[in-house]
Design an enzyme around this catalytic site. Structure first.
Site, PDB file in Angstrom:
ATOM      1  N   LYS A 114       0.848  -1.202   0.000  1.00 16.16           N
ATOM      2  CA  LYS A 114       0.000   0.000   0.000  1.00 16.16           C
ATOM      3  C   LYS A 114       0.885   1.254   0.000  1.00 16.16           C
ATOM      4  O   LYS A 114       0.623   2.211  -0.730  1.00 16.16           O
ATOM      5  CB  LYS A 114      -0.943  -0.010   1.207  1.00 16.16           C
ATOM      6  CG  LYS A 114      -2.037  -1.068   1.071  1.00 16.16           C
ATOM      7  CD  LYS A 114      -2.791  -1.324   2.365  1.00 16.16           C
ATOM      8  CE  LYS A 114      -3.721  -2.517   2.187  1.00 16.16           C
ATOM      9  NZ  LYS A 114      -4.406  -2.924   3.421  1.00 16.16           N
TER      10      LYS A 114
ATOM     11  N   GLN B  30      -4.384  -1.738   9.692  1.00 18.96           N
ATOM     12  CA  GLN B  30      -4.313  -3.038   9.012  1.00 18.96           C
ATOM     13  C   GLN B  30      -4.931  -4.134   9.886  1.00 18.96           C
ATOM     14  O   GLN B  30      -4.639  -4.240  11.067  1.00 18.96           O
ATOM     15  CB  GLN B  30      -2.840  -3.362   8.699  1.00 18.96           C
ATOM     16  CG  GLN B  30      -2.631  -4.640   7.920  1.00 18.96           C
ATOM     17  CD  GLN B  30      -3.190  -4.570   6.499  1.00 18.96           C
ATOM     18  OE1 GLN B  30      -3.081  -3.560   5.805  1.00 18.96           O
ATOM     19  NE2 GLN B  30      -3.809  -5.659   6.060  1.00 18.96           N
TER      20      GLN B  30
ATOM     21  N   ASP C  94     -10.466   3.114   4.221  1.00 20.28           N
ATOM     22  CA  ASP C  94     -10.872   1.707   4.111  1.00 20.28           C
ATOM     23  C   ASP C  94     -12.403   1.580   4.075  1.00 20.28           C
ATOM     24  O   ASP C  94     -12.924   0.494   3.807  1.00 20.28           O
ATOM     25  CB  ASP C  94     -10.357   0.911   5.325  1.00 20.28           C
ATOM     26  CG  ASP C  94      -9.189   0.014   4.972  1.00 20.28           C
ATOM     27  OD1 ASP C  94      -9.016  -0.279   3.776  1.00 20.28           O
ATOM     28  OD2 ASP C  94      -8.464  -0.402   5.900  1.00 20.28           O
TER      29      ASP C  94
END
Ligand code: NAD
Length: 286
Positions: free
Chosen positions: A52, A96, A119
């Site tokens: 990422k 994460q 997200d």
């Protein structure tokens, strides 16, 4: 059979994001910034977070990684997230998953400010998605829609079976398909006659996390099949939830694994991060 490869889709999206990053950098006087929080030493998570970061840098964005030991308390991580929420130079914050067991997912989803929730896990963004209001795009499900759009596969007026109802893939994918006028069968581990439902649908989306669950008896002739699953089999090969070789001659189109849905997730994350910066740029001009 049409192979729904992510490669051209990712290239197109990345090019658009690259140009948008250039524009917004001029307006803000700084590049968009993505902050990633990684807790513990899960090897797969380490790979995902570094990918990422690399993608962000490649597109001209800034990236910072906060790697914390597994022993860190939820309160300490919450404090860091609070600080990043307040930091005007941070546009996107990502925690994460998976997190250690001491973290309660139902609480963690509220931590990241909805305006930096790239997200799209915050209940505000999840709710806005269901209501069809502007919001961050849930990365994997939106990536699936980008693939369908790129290959000209419209779900409008068609039947779609989604196998899986997780908060990050199955449920938001069902909402996105409904918004595009599909008739959606949202199936899961307790669905009766799963094969029958799947085999009656024009589109089949599989997000279960069971290697090779879906074989030819789940597929309607000429259906479009999208496989979200990712696994490594006993031979070390990356495979999906769908038995590709069994299904490929029945389906009209199918996503490969690897190289299908997988690469789309990061591409949409980059779209979300630049969009977040663009919204901040508009606010800073007011
Ligand atoms: P999850 O475990 O949270 O949810 C799985 C869902 O499948 C559940 O809703 C469950 O009801 C359903 N299910 C389980 N067994 C079933 C069965 N036998 N029949 C029908 N339904 C069943 O999983 P998830 O997070 O949604 O991930 C699903 C898969 O997608 C995994 O393989 C994961 O690795 C992969 N994934 C890929 C990406 C990506 O490509 N970037 C992103 C997220 C998840």
């Amino acid at each position: 059979m049409l192979l729904l490869s992510a490669k051209p889709v990712v290239e197109k999206l990345n090019h658009e994001v690259f140009l948008r990053v250039k524009e917004v950098t001029k307006k803000l006087g700084r590049a968009p910034k993505l902050s990633v929080i990684l807790v513990g030493n899960d090897p797969a998570s380490q790979i995902y977070t570094s990918k990422k970061g690399e993608a962000a840098v490649k597109l001209g964005m800034l990236h910072e990684s906060h790697h914390l030991p597994a022993s860190v308390t939820p309160q300490e991580v919450k404090k860091l997230v609070d600080r990043l929420n307040e930091d005007p130079t941070v546009d996107g914050i990502l925690i994460q998953r998976p997190l250690p067991k001491s973290f309660i997912e139902e609480e963690v989803v509220y931590w990241v400010d909805p305006s930096k929730d790239v997200d799209a896990f915050h209940p505000e963004n999840a709710g806005r998605l269901v209501l069809g209001l502007p919001c961050f795009r849930p990365c994997t499900p939106h990536g699936v829609m980008e693939i369908l759009d790129h290959y000209g596969l419209s779900v409008s007026g068609k039947t779609a079976c989604v196998i899986g109802r997780s908060s990050i893939v199955g449920k938001p994918l069902g909402s996105l398909l409904l918004q595009r006028d599909a008739t959606v069968f949202q199936c899961h581990s307790k669905s009766p006659d799963l094969k029958k439902i799947a085999a009656s649908c024009d589109f089949l989306f599989v997000a279960v996390g069971r290697m090779g669950l879906v074989g030819q008896d789940y597929i309607k002739k000429g259906a479009v099949v999208v496989d979200v699953g990712i696994h490594r089999n006993a031979q070390g090969k990356v495979v999906g939830d769908v038995l590709f070789d069994e299904v490929k001659d029945i389906a009209q189109a199918i996503t490969p694994v690897p190289g299908g849905v997988g690469p789309m997730t990061i591409a949409v994350l980059m779209q979300n991060t630049v969009w977040s910066a663009e919204k901040r740029a508009v606010k800073s001009m007011k």
